[in-house]
Scaffold this active site. Sequence first.
Site, PDB file in Angstrom:
ATOM      1  N   SER A  42       0.838  -1.207   0.000  1.00 23.59           N
ATOM      2  CA  SER A  42       0.000   0.000   0.000  1.00 23.59           C
ATOM      3  C   SER A  42       0.872   1.255   0.000  1.00 23.59           C
ATOM      4  CB  SER A  42      -0.941   0.006   1.205  1.00 23.59           C
ATOM      5  OG  SER A  42      -0.189  -0.199   2.379  1.00 23.59           O
ATOM      6  N   TYR A  43       2.121   1.142   0.491  1.00 22.92           N
ATOM      7  CA  TYR A  43       2.952   2.354   0.447  1.00 22.92           C
ATOM      8  C   TYR A  43       4.394   2.040   0.087  1.00 22.92           C
ATOM      9  CZ  TYR A  43       3.881   0.689   5.198  1.00 22.92           C
ATOM     10  OH  TYR A  43       4.214  -0.085   6.278  1.00 22.92           O
ATOM     11  N   SER A  44       4.577   0.920  -0.621  1.00 22.94           N
ATOM     12  CA  SER A  44       5.959   0.621  -1.039  1.00 22.94           C
ATOM     13  C   SER A  44       5.930  -0.200  -2.323  1.00 22.94           C
ATOM     14  CB  SER A  44       6.661  -0.198   0.054  1.00 22.94           C
ATOM     15  OG  SER A  44       6.021  -1.456   0.171  1.00 22.94           O
ATOM     16  N   LYS A  61      13.394  -2.072  -1.606  1.00 26.56           N
ATOM     17  CA  LYS A  61      12.049  -1.628  -1.268  1.00 26.56           C
ATOM     18  C   LYS A  61      12.066  -0.108  -1.259  1.00 26.56           C
ATOM     19  CE  LYS A  61       8.519  -2.693   2.152  1.00 26.56           C
ATOM     20  NZ  LYS A  61       8.223  -3.607   3.273  1.00 26.56           N
ATOM     21  N   ASP A 156       1.612 -11.137  10.898  1.00 24.43           N
ATOM     22  CA  ASP A 156       0.947 -11.368   9.609  1.00 24.43           C
ATOM     23  C   ASP A 156       1.637 -12.499   8.853  1.00 24.43           C
ATOM     24  OD1 ASP A 156       0.067  -9.365   6.651  1.00 24.43           O
ATOM     25  OD2 ASP A 156      -0.937 -11.050   7.653  1.00 24.43           O
ATOM     26  N   GLU A 160       2.391 -16.216   1.714  1.00 23.97           N
ATOM     27  CA  GLU A 160       2.849 -15.154   0.793  1.00 23.97           C
ATOM     28  C   GLU A 160       4.072 -14.429   1.363  1.00 23.97           C
ATOM     29  OE1 GLU A 160      -0.137 -15.768   1.812  1.00 23.97           O
ATOM     30  OE2 GLU A 160      -1.708 -14.807   0.614  1.00 23.97           O
ATOM     31  N   ASP A 174       8.420  -8.878   5.211  1.00 22.66           N
ATOM     32  CA  ASP A 174       7.304  -7.971   5.443  1.00 22.66           C
ATOM     33  C   ASP A 174       6.988  -7.765   6.916  1.00 22.66           C
ATOM     34  OD1 ASP A 174       4.359  -7.374   3.394  1.00 22.66           O
ATOM     35  OD2 ASP A 174       5.538  -6.139   4.752  1.00 22.66           O
TER      36      ASP A 174
HETATM   37  N1  LIG Z   1       7.134  -6.209   1.516  1.00 22.50           N
HETATM   38  C1  LIG Z   1       8.396  -6.555   1.426  1.00 22.50           C
HETATM   39  O1  LIG Z   1       9.228  -6.212   2.282  1.00 22.50           O
HETATM   40  C2  LIG Z   1       8.783  -7.412   0.288  1.00 22.50           C
HETATM   41  N2  LIG Z   1       7.908  -7.709  -0.689  1.00 22.50           N
HETATM   42  N3  LIG Z   1       8.537  -8.493  -1.571  1.00 22.50           N
HETATM   43  C3  LIG Z   1       7.819  -9.020  -2.741  1.00 22.50           C
HETATM   44  C4  LIG Z   1       6.461  -9.553  -2.287  1.00 22.50           C
HETATM   45  C5  LIG Z   1       5.650 -10.170  -3.394  1.00 22.50           C
HETATM   46  C6  LIG Z   1       4.325 -10.648  -2.833  1.00 22.50           C
HETATM   47  N4  LIG Z   1       4.476 -11.555  -1.723  1.00 22.50           N
HETATM   48  C7  LIG Z   1       5.327 -11.060  -0.665  1.00 22.50           C
HETATM   49  C8  LIG Z   1       6.667 -10.598  -1.188  1.00 22.50           C
HETATM   50  C9  LIG Z   1       9.810  -8.716  -1.173  1.00 22.50           C
HETATM   51  C10 LIG Z   1       9.999  -8.036   0.016  1.00 22.50           C
HETATM   52  C11 LIG Z   1      11.264  -8.104   0.821  1.00 22.50           C
HETATM   53  C12 LIG Z   1      12.449  -8.442  -0.044  1.00 22.50           C
HETATM   54  C13 LIG Z   1      12.146  -9.413  -1.152  1.00 22.50           C
HETATM   55  C14 LIG Z   1      13.157 -10.226  -1.680  1.00 22.50           C
HETATM   56  N5  LIG Z   1      12.917 -11.032  -2.719  1.00 22.50           N
HETATM   57  C15 LIG Z   1      11.667 -11.071  -3.250  1.00 22.50           C
HETATM   58  N6  LIG Z   1      11.493 -11.907  -4.285  1.00 22.50           N
HETATM   59  C16 LIG Z   1      10.453 -12.259  -5.027  1.00 22.50           C
HETATM   60  C17 LIG Z   1      10.691 -13.028  -6.191  1.00 22.50           C
HETATM   61  C18 LIG Z   1       9.658 -13.438  -7.002  1.00 22.50           C
HETATM   62  C19 LIG Z   1       8.267 -13.106  -6.705  1.00 22.50           C
HETATM   63  C20 LIG Z   1       8.051 -12.332  -5.467  1.00 22.50           C
HETATM   64  C21 LIG Z   1       9.104 -11.922  -4.666  1.00 22.50           C
HETATM   65  N7  LIG Z   1      10.640 -10.316  -2.793  1.00 22.50           N
HETATM   66  C22 LIG Z   1      10.857  -9.490  -1.751  1.00 22.50           C
END
Ligand SMILES: NC(=O)c1nn(CC2CCNCC2)c2c1CCc1cnc(N=C3C=CCC=C3)nc1-2
Length: 320
Positions: A42-44, A61, A156, A160, A174
Amino acid sequence: WKDRGAAVSLRREVDAEGRTIIKSVKKGVRDFSFGRILGEGSYSTVFLATDRQTLREYAIKVLEKKHIIKENKIKYVNIERDTLNRLTEHPGIVRLYYTFQDETSLYYVLDLCTGGELLGVLKKTGSFDVECTRFYGAQILDAIAYMHSRGVIHRDLKPENVLLDDQMHVKITDFGTAKLLPDPRNPPPPEDPMRQNGSRHDERNASFVGTAEYVSPELLTDKAVGKPSDLWAFGCIIYQLLVGRPPFKAPTEYLTFQKIVSLEYEFPPGFPPAARDLVERCLVLDPARRLTVEHIRNHEFFDGQQFGPELWRTKAPRLR
Ligand SMILES: NC(=O)c1nn(CC2CCNCC2)c2c1CCc1cnc(N=C3C=CCC=C3)nc1-2
């Protein structure tokens, strides 16, 4: 916002007298080439990014400052940064290397998980066998134990937010909605005892609720959140790995909440007995009677399963 970690890059410049000088400057946006979007919150927005000098890949991020302020999310940004600053030495937690900012945004440079989400892998295979469930369950539990030992409650946890690295090992991510207890490694100075109640009262006012299918009953009934809330989610995840869907699922969030508080779920035929006993002892309405991390580690379902450093040196089982 205080940037964290000092990653520097060396930059060649020419001074006023035309001499070449090498300057070390804090890394910034220009030091990375940004690739595809990995996820949007929602904000990143999270990008795949490559360090132009080392060619190492990261997930970066990006949080837009004016959006954070407009949406009143400063508290969540600080919680996530403080949480990531506490959780620095565990293989099962996405690591924050450093942060930087420019006039419009904040940047977190994080571990890249090339294996994507555990949920994605589960959807491909339908469900996991006992061996895979035991391996991934053990890695998730090991990471939860470490979080809780540092006074962090995720709040949470769900497939996912369980990512996989290039070895198909777990990396939990997350932490923007985590709850921070006093850090056991450097407790705050003793407060005025009269104020103690105040902080408990604030906690009950917590507005955040996790994702419907994994939220614990105590969060729905009296807003109390503690370590047992993460172990309720753990029980839901173990069930989901073996069945392919979460135990509490209904057409609307409200109906899902109703199933949770009335403990309305069932095991399909053939659900492994040891796993059933484990799930039943995690999905207990009273958080005080729920299994703790220690109990779960010693549960029959994890008989013979390594925990600790050995677990993270083990090759991930073939998913089937
Ligand atoms: N919110 C976060 O901090 C975060 N979000 N993502 C991708 C999201 C996609 C939906 N589900 C939760 C994760 C990440 C991070 C941390 C850092 C981080 C590191 N690697 C990935 N790698 C991905 C590779 C393929 C598909 C999704 C994520 N993703 C993230």
